[in-house]
Design a protein around this motif. Structure first.
Motif, PDB file in Angstrom:
ATOM      1  N   ASN A  40      14.959   3.615  23.979  1.00  0.00           N
ATOM      2  CA  ASN A  40      15.231   3.313  25.383  1.00  0.00           C
ATOM      3  C   ASN A  40      15.470   4.555  26.235  1.00  0.00           C
ATOM      4  OD1 ASN A  40      15.083   0.510  24.983  1.00  0.00           O
ATOM      5  ND2 ASN A  40      17.197   0.433  24.280  1.00  0.00           N
ATOM      6  N   SER A  41      15.135   5.722  25.704  1.00  0.00           N
ATOM      7  CA  SER A  41      15.375   6.965  26.443  1.00  0.00           C
ATOM      8  C   SER A  41      14.128   7.399  27.206  1.00  0.00           C
ATOM      9  CB  SER A  41      15.808   8.077  25.487  1.00  0.00           C
ATOM     10  OG  SER A  41      15.858   9.320  26.160  1.00  0.00           O
ATOM     11  N   PRO A  42      14.120   7.310  28.535  1.00  0.00           N
ATOM     12  CA  PRO A  42      12.949   7.757  29.301  1.00  0.00           C
ATOM     13  C   PRO A  42      12.705   9.259  29.162  1.00  0.00           C
ATOM     14  CG  PRO A  42      14.781   7.249  30.781  1.00  0.00           C
ATOM     15  CD  PRO A  42      15.179   6.776  29.415  1.00  0.00           C
ATOM     16  N   LEU A  43      13.776  10.025  28.944  1.00  0.00           N
ATOM     17  CA  LEU A  43      13.643  11.474  28.841  1.00  0.00           C
ATOM     18  C   LEU A  43      12.786  11.864  27.648  1.00  0.00           C
ATOM     19  CD1 LEU A  43      14.614  14.038  30.280  1.00  0.00           C
ATOM     20  CD2 LEU A  43      16.540  14.106  28.699  1.00  0.00           C
ATOM     21  N   PHE A  44      12.956  11.179  26.519  1.00  0.00           N
ATOM     22  CA  PHE A  44      12.170  11.502  25.328  1.00  0.00           C
ATOM     23  C   PHE A  44      10.688  11.194  25.557  1.00  0.00           C
ATOM     24  CE2 PHE A  44      16.107  10.628  22.455  1.00  0.00           C
ATOM     25  CZ  PHE A  44      16.682  11.801  22.914  1.00  0.00           C
ATOM     26  N   TYR A  45      10.411  10.093  26.222  1.00  0.00           N
ATOM     27  CA  TYR A  45       9.015   9.745  26.502  1.00  0.00           C
ATOM     28  C   TYR A  45       8.380  10.749  27.468  1.00  0.00           C
ATOM     29  CZ  TYR A  45       9.065   5.219  24.122  1.00  0.00           C
ATOM     30  OH  TYR A  45       9.103   4.230  23.180  1.00  0.00           O
ATOM     31  N   LEU A  46       9.150  11.231  28.436  1.00  0.00           N
ATOM     32  CA  LEU A  46       8.618  12.233  29.359  1.00  0.00           C
ATOM     33  C   LEU A  46       8.244  13.519  28.624  1.00  0.00           C
ATOM     34  CD1 LEU A  46      11.002  11.853  32.445  1.00  0.00           C
ATOM     35  CD2 LEU A  46       8.550  11.403  32.378  1.00  0.00           C
ATOM     36  N   GLN A  47       9.117  13.936  27.708  1.00  0.00           N
ATOM     37  CA  GLN A  47       8.835  15.154  26.960  1.00  0.00           C
ATOM     38  C   GLN A  47       7.625  14.967  26.040  1.00  0.00           C
ATOM     39  OE1 GLN A  47      10.343  18.157  27.426  1.00  0.00           O
ATOM     40  NE2 GLN A  47      11.313  17.107  29.131  1.00  0.00           N
ATOM     41  N   ALA A  61      -0.789  10.704  27.120  1.00  0.00           N
ATOM     42  CA  ALA A  61       0.154  11.281  28.092  1.00  0.00           C
ATOM     43  C   ALA A  61       0.487  10.263  29.181  1.00  0.00           C
ATOM     44  CB  ALA A  61      -0.425  12.552  28.703  1.00  0.00           C
ATOM     45  N   VAL A  62      -0.514   9.545  29.655  1.00  0.00           N
ATOM     46  CA  VAL A  62      -0.289   8.520  30.671  1.00  0.00           C
ATOM     47  C   VAL A  62       0.549   7.376  30.113  1.00  0.00           C
ATOM     48  CG1 VAL A  62      -1.418   6.748  32.061  1.00  0.00           C
ATOM     49  CG2 VAL A  62      -2.351   9.056  32.012  1.00  0.00           C
ATOM     50  N   ASP A  63       0.241   6.951  28.891  1.00  0.00           N
ATOM     51  CA  ASP A  63       0.988   5.837  28.280  1.00  0.00           C
ATOM     52  C   ASP A  63       2.478   6.157  28.192  1.00  0.00           C
ATOM     53  OD1 ASP A  63      -1.353   4.450  27.999  1.00  0.00           O
ATOM     54  OD2 ASP A  63      -1.607   4.886  25.863  1.00  0.00           O
ATOM     55  N   ASP A  64       2.811   7.359  27.717  1.00  0.00           N
ATOM     56  CA  ASP A  64       4.223   7.731  27.595  1.00  0.00           C
ATOM     57  C   ASP A  64       4.884   7.855  28.959  1.00  0.00           C
ATOM     58  OD1 ASP A  64       4.354   7.678  24.883  1.00  0.00           O
ATOM     59  OD2 ASP A  64       4.416   9.841  24.579  1.00  0.00           O
ATOM     60  N   ALA A  65       4.153   8.380  29.936  1.00  0.00           N
ATOM     61  CA  ALA A  65       4.710   8.514  31.280  1.00  0.00           C
ATOM     62  C   ALA A  65       5.006   7.130  31.878  1.00  0.00           C
ATOM     63  CB  ALA A  65       3.746   9.279  32.181  1.00  0.00           C
ATOM     64  N   ILE A  67       5.690   4.318  30.165  1.00  0.00           N
ATOM     65  CA  ILE A  67       6.861   3.753  29.491  1.00  0.00           C
ATOM     66  C   ILE A  67       8.134   4.393  30.048  1.00  0.00           C
ATOM     67  CG2 ILE A  67       8.073   3.518  27.288  1.00  0.00           C
ATOM     68  CD1 ILE A  67       5.370   3.385  25.902  1.00  0.00           C
ATOM     69  N   ALA A  68       8.100   5.702  30.255  1.00  0.00           N
ATOM     70  CA  ALA A  68       9.249   6.403  30.831  1.00  0.00           C
ATOM     71  C   ALA A  68       9.571   5.851  32.219  1.00  0.00           C
ATOM     72  CB  ALA A  68       8.971   7.905  30.913  1.00  0.00           C
ATOM     73  N   LEU A  80      14.313  10.502  37.305  1.00  0.00           N
ATOM     74  CA  LEU A  80      13.417  10.299  36.165  1.00  0.00           C
ATOM     75  C   LEU A  80      12.174   9.511  36.574  1.00  0.00           C
ATOM     76  CD1 LEU A  80      15.972   9.553  33.287  1.00  0.00           C
ATOM     77  CD2 LEU A  80      14.791  11.696  33.812  1.00  0.00           C
ATOM     78  N   LYS A  81      12.313   8.602  37.527  1.00  0.00           N
ATOM     79  CA  LYS A  81      11.148   7.885  38.045  1.00  0.00           C
ATOM     80  C   LYS A  81      10.184   8.869  38.723  1.00  0.00           C
ATOM     81  CE  LYS A  81      12.004   4.200  40.480  1.00  0.00           C
ATOM     82  NZ  LYS A  81      12.705   3.332  41.468  1.00  0.00           N
ATOM     83  N   ALA A  82      10.742   9.824  39.463  1.00  0.00           N
ATOM     84  CA  ALA A  82       9.903  10.830  40.124  1.00  0.00           C
ATOM     85  C   ALA A  82       9.147  11.662  39.094  1.00  0.00           C
ATOM     86  CB  ALA A  82      10.764  11.733  41.008  1.00  0.00           C
ATOM     87  N   GLN A  83       9.833  12.059  38.025  1.00  0.00           N
ATOM     88  CA  GLN A  83       9.187  12.838  36.976  1.00  0.00           C
ATOM     89  C   GLN A  83       8.116  12.019  36.260  1.00  0.00           C
ATOM     90  OE1 GLN A  83       9.466  16.161  35.957  1.00  0.00           O
ATOM     91  NE2 GLN A  83      10.441  16.269  37.959  1.00  0.00           N
ATOM     92  N   ALA A  84       8.406  10.741  36.046  1.00  0.00           N
ATOM     93  CA  ALA A  84       7.435   9.888  35.364  1.00  0.00           C
ATOM     94  C   ALA A  84       6.164   9.722  36.206  1.00  0.00           C
ATOM     95  CB  ALA A  84       8.060   8.522  35.072  1.00  0.00           C
ATOM     96  N   GLN A  85       6.311   9.541  37.513  1.00  0.00           N
ATOM     97  CA  GLN A  85       5.134   9.432  38.378  1.00  0.00           C
ATOM     98  C   GLN A  85       4.356  10.746  38.403  1.00  0.00           C
ATOM     99  OE1 GLN A  85       3.946   6.763  39.276  1.00  0.00           O
ATOM    100  NE2 GLN A  85       5.375   5.332  40.252  1.00  0.00           N
TER     101      GLN A  85
END
Length: 386
Positions: A40-47, A61-65, A67-68, A80-85
């Protein structure tokens, strides 16, 4: 590779170190292990999205972004939403879906207008779009702002299955109650104390499972997350910190009644007025920071100590220069190679005069002025001879 740690924060730290050393396959393994423990950690998916991008795996890369993005939306984490986008936009760029890339970058900017990476990615996408023929479907924006990722999350299954318990349901419930978080969310509180050398930050919360807590410290930020009894995730970020910390000489502890961070001040004797810096604090710090400025020189076209720059000659030199490096450098080279002469001059002039902190493709604007050096927040500009 040595046996993997069972601590997600340790895995994430090792993953970042591996990525900094360009060991992307190793970093991918470490972040995947961290996700297995803390899905459930968005940070790990972003990395991990960044790892996939460096390995030129655009769709992953898109799939993980995405999910994040879904997880950050659930947590209400705007940053984190901004980073994911942003990561979505970069991923779609490498998939040559330029319309989707541009749309995701716009959503990222709407969430965080100060994200400096956007100043680089918008021109890249726009140059790519300008090269497409009219009617090319790759220029269309087709993705939703919040995509459905249920199928992607279902595919994310831990590599190590959970052990089967022979205990009775009542006993299992008792164990969960004994080891889970017992402090109501609205009763969780934080406290900061300091001396000349350290800042100690404490989050008062009982029953945090040590093996499932994530504590990540950076020089100017920290991130903490852990699961609650109801299955949701509690997350807290401090970014930017009031001042920089010495991560190597700082430590964290997850105890039965609290989580405590003992952070070494980078500048001893500096009094922190709060844990996080306000925007005006950051601007004041940047204004007062000592910067060794080069001797005054005339504005463009004679801004260099060595005399006027002939940007036509520089463009020719760069065209003849073969570069090697990571995919991003190759991308810059491709954009530059396919651009017209005015765009090339604009890119070279803006990049050189700004000391690599800005990139523009608009020669009509760039040719009239000298570009200013605008280092990222928390960094200091260093002079060099042009």
């Amino acid at each position: 590779m040595a046996p993997l740690s069972k601590d997600p924060a340790t895995l994430a730290t090792q993953g970042k170190k591996a990525m900094d050393e360009s060991k992307y396959d190793e970093a991918l393994t470490l972040y995947t292990a961290a996700i297995d423990i803390r899905p459930n950690s968005p940070l790990f998916y972003l990395q991990r999205s960044i790892c996939h991008q460096r390995l030129q795996k655009g769709q992953e890369a898109v799939d993980d972004a995405e999910i994040a993005l879904y997880l950050a939306e659930k947590l209400g984490k705007r940053d984190l939403k901004a980073q994911a986008q942003l990561r979505r936009g970069i991923g779609y760029f490498f998939l040559h879906r330029l319309g989707d890339a541009l749309q995701c970058l716009k959503w990222s900017k709407k969430l965080d207008e100060k994200e400096k990476s956007l100043n680089l990615w918008f021109p890249k996408v726009e140059v790519g779009l300008s090269k497409l023929e009219e009617g090319d479907e790759r220029a269309n924006a087709t993705v939703p702002e919040l995509p459905d990722v249920s199928d992607k999350i279902a595919a994310e299954k831990p590599s190590t299955p959970a052990p089967v318990s022979n205990a009775s349901p009542a006993a299992s419930t008792a164990v969960k109650q004994a080891t889970g978080v017992t402090t109501p969310v609205d009763k969780i509180r934080e406290e900061m104390i300091q001396n000349n050398t350290h800042v100690t930050w404490t989050l008062y919360v009982k029953g945090v499972p040590k093996d499932k807590a994530s504590v990540i410290m950076e020089p100017r930020s920290f991130h903490i997350s852990f699961p609650l009894a109801n299955g949701s995730e509690y997350s807290i970020d401090k970014d930017p910190l009031f001042a920089e910390i010495d991560v190597d000489n700082s430590r964290s502890s997850v105890l039965s009644t609290k989580i405590e961070l003992h952070m070494k001040k980078k500048v001893e004797g500096k009094k922190w007025l709060a844990m996080e810096a306000k925007e005006e604090d950051v601007k004041a710090e940047q204004a007062s920071a000592p910067v060794n400025k080069p001797a005054a020189a005339p504005s463009y076209p004679t801004s260099s100590r060595t005399g006027p720059k002939n940007w036509d000659t520089i463009v020719t030199d760069v065209n003849d220069d073969e570069e090697e490096g990571d995919p991003v450098n190759s991308l810059f080279k491709t954009i530059f190679k396919n651009a017209d002469d005015d765009t090339k001059r604009a890119m070279m002039k803006s990049y050189v005069e700004s000391q690599g902190t800005a990139l523009s493709t608009n020669w009509e604007e760039v040719g009239k002025k000298k570009m200013e050096v605008t280092p990222p927040e928390g960094m200091e500009a260093k002079p060099y001879e042009m």
